[in-house]
Scaffold this motif. Structure first.
Motif, PDB file in Angstrom:
ATOM      1  N   MET A   1       0.852  -1.175   0.000  1.00 16.08           N
ATOM      2  CA  MET A   1       0.000   0.000   0.000  1.00 16.08           C
ATOM      3  C   MET A   1       0.892   1.230   0.000  1.00 16.08           C
ATOM      4  SD  MET A   1      -3.099   1.177   2.504  1.00 16.08           S
ATOM      5  CE  MET A   1      -2.242   1.847   3.897  1.00 16.08           C
ATOM      6  N   GLY A   2       0.435   2.283  -0.668  1.00 13.98           N
ATOM      7  CA  GLY A   2       1.139   3.554  -0.691  1.00 13.98           C
ATOM      8  C   GLY A   2       0.181   4.687  -0.411  1.00 13.98           C
ATOM      9  N   THR A   3       0.708   5.742   0.194  1.00 15.33           N
ATOM     10  CA  THR A   3      -0.113   6.915   0.482  1.00 15.33           C
ATOM     11  C   THR A   3       0.616   8.178   0.054  1.00 15.33           C
ATOM     12  OG1 THR A   3       0.748   7.103   2.746  1.00 15.33           O
ATOM     13  CG2 THR A   3      -1.286   5.840   2.447  1.00 15.33           C
TER      14      THR A   3
ATOM     15  N   THR B   1       4.235   2.523  -7.331  1.00 18.46           N
ATOM     16  CA  THR B   1       5.041   3.730  -7.529  1.00 18.46           C
ATOM     17  C   THR B   1       4.571   4.506  -8.744  1.00 18.46           C
ATOM     18  OG1 THR B   1       6.925   2.648  -6.497  1.00 18.46           O
ATOM     19  CG2 THR B   1       7.405   4.572  -7.831  1.00 18.46           C
ATOM     20  N   ASP B   2       4.228   3.805  -9.820  1.00 17.06           N
ATOM     21  CA  ASP B   2       3.742   4.451 -11.037  1.00 17.06           C
ATOM     22  C   ASP B   2       2.454   5.221 -10.775  1.00 17.06           C
ATOM     23  OD1 ASP B   2       3.768   4.955 -13.925  1.00 17.06           O
ATOM     24  OD2 ASP B   2       2.047   3.578 -13.976  1.00 17.06           O
ATOM     25  N   VAL B   3       1.516   4.618 -10.064  1.00 18.18           N
ATOM     26  CA  VAL B   3       0.246   5.286  -9.767  1.00 18.18           C
ATOM     27  C   VAL B   3       0.490   6.506  -8.880  1.00 18.18           C
ATOM     28  CG1 VAL B   3      -2.009   5.061  -8.635  1.00 18.18           C
ATOM     29  CG2 VAL B   3      -1.155   3.225 -10.099  1.00 18.18           C
TER      30      VAL B   3
ATOM     31  N   ARG C   1       3.923  14.344   0.936  1.00 18.16           N
ATOM     32  CA  ARG C   1       4.485  13.291   1.785  1.00 18.16           C
ATOM     33  C   ARG C   1       4.073  11.951   1.191  1.00 18.16           C
ATOM     34  NH1 ARG C   1       2.536  17.018   4.988  1.00 18.16           N
ATOM     35  NH2 ARG C   1       0.690  15.913   5.659  1.00 18.16           N
ATOM     36  N   ARG C   2       5.058  11.103   0.941  1.00 17.73           N
ATOM     37  CA  ARG C   2       4.814   9.793   0.324  1.00 17.73           C
ATOM     38  C   ARG C   2       5.270   8.713   1.291  1.00 17.73           C
ATOM     39  NH1 ARG C   2       6.113   7.708  -5.651  1.00 17.73           N
ATOM     40  NH2 ARG C   2       5.327   9.770  -6.079  1.00 17.73           N
ATOM     41  N   ARG C   3       4.435   7.697   1.437  1.00 15.50           N
ATOM     42  CA  ARG C   3       4.815   6.538   2.261  1.00 15.50           C
ATOM     43  C   ARG C   3       4.448   5.269   1.524  1.00 15.50           C
ATOM     44  NH1 ARG C   3       3.011   5.848   8.180  1.00 15.50           N
ATOM     45  NH2 ARG C   3       4.352   4.064   7.881  1.00 15.50           N
ATOM     46  N   LEU C   4       5.378   4.322   1.546  1.00 18.48           N
ATOM     47  CA  LEU C   4       5.112   2.980   1.068  1.00 18.48           C
ATOM     48  C   LEU C   4       5.026   2.101   2.310  1.00 18.48           C
ATOM     49  CD1 LEU C   4       7.546   2.733  -1.976  1.00 18.48           C
ATOM     50  CD2 LEU C   4       5.114   3.306  -1.977  1.00 18.48           C
ATOM     51  N   HIS C   5       3.919   1.402   2.454  1.00 16.70           N
ATOM     52  CA  HIS C   5       3.675   0.587   3.643  1.00 16.70           C
ATOM     53  C   HIS C   5       3.933  -0.876   3.304  1.00 16.70           C
ATOM     54  CE1 HIS C   5       1.585   4.053   5.488  1.00 16.70           C
ATOM     55  NE2 HIS C   5       1.236   4.295   4.242  1.00 16.70           N
TER      56      HIS C   5
ATOM     57  N   ALA D   1      -4.762   6.949  -0.953  1.00 11.83           N
ATOM     58  CA  ALA D   1      -4.165   5.639  -0.699  1.00 11.83           C
ATOM     59  C   ALA D   1      -4.385   4.741  -1.903  1.00 11.83           C
ATOM     60  CB  ALA D   1      -4.776   4.997   0.543  1.00 11.83           C
ATOM     61  N   VAL D   2      -3.389   3.896  -2.163  1.00 12.87           N
ATOM     62  CA  VAL D   2      -3.425   2.942  -3.268  1.00 12.87           C
ATOM     63  C   VAL D   2      -2.965   1.596  -2.731  1.00 12.87           C
ATOM     64  CG1 VAL D   2      -2.575   2.399  -5.576  1.00 12.87           C
ATOM     65  CG2 VAL D   2      -2.687   4.774  -4.837  1.00 12.87           C
ATOM     66  N   VAL D   3      -3.638   0.542  -3.161  1.00  9.34           N
ATOM     67  CA  VAL D   3      -3.225  -0.814  -2.792  1.00  9.34           C
ATOM     68  C   VAL D   3      -2.870  -1.559  -4.067  1.00  9.34           C
ATOM     69  CG1 VAL D   3      -3.967  -2.976  -1.729  1.00  9.34           C
ATOM     70  CG2 VAL D   3      -4.729  -0.802  -0.763  1.00  9.34           C
ATOM     71  N   SER D   4      -1.699  -2.206  -4.045  1.00  9.65           N
ATOM     72  CA  SER D   4      -1.257  -2.987  -5.193  1.00  9.65           C
ATOM     73  C   SER D   4      -0.300  -4.069  -4.708  1.00  9.65           C
ATOM     74  CB  SER D   4      -0.551  -2.095  -6.218  1.00  9.65           C
ATOM     75  OG  SER D   4      -0.048  -2.878  -7.274  1.00  9.65           O
TER      76      SER D   4
END
Length: 95
Positions: free
Chosen positions: A1-3, A65-67, A87-91, A55-58
């Motif tokens: 997931m990314g935010t 990262t592309d999205v 602010r970017r976070r990869l969970h 938020a994006v889930v992949s």
């Protein structure tokens, strides 16, 4: 997931009603174009500032990262707002 969390300065906005007319179309376009969950997440009581979170889930980090990159470019390219910070976070599963 990314935010992503965007801190925005709005242009010629004099009321909360005008603010909504700027922020809502950005949120809707992010949702429609990229299938992300997005909302105004902060600064609701300030008429010239806005915070939009998404938020994006992949299952694939590359796709994620592309999205996120595309979403950031979309918001940065909007002439009616100035992008102050992102602010970017990869969970991970451990978060």
């Amino acid at each position: 997931m990314g935010t992503l969390s965007f801190d925005l300065l709005l242009g010629d906005v004099r009321s909360l009603k005008e603010k909504r007319s700027v922020v809502r179309p950005i949120v809707a376009e992010l949702q429609r174009k990229y299938g992300v969950s997005a909302a105004e997440t902060g600064n609701q009581d300030l008429h010239r500032r806005a915070e939009i979170g998404l938020a994006v889930v992949s299952g694939e980090t590359g796709h994620l990262t592309d999205v996120l990159d595309r979403c950031e470019r979309l918001v940065a390219g909007r002439p009616e707002v100035e992008l102050l910070s992102v602010r970017r976070r990869l969970h991970s599963d451990e978060d």
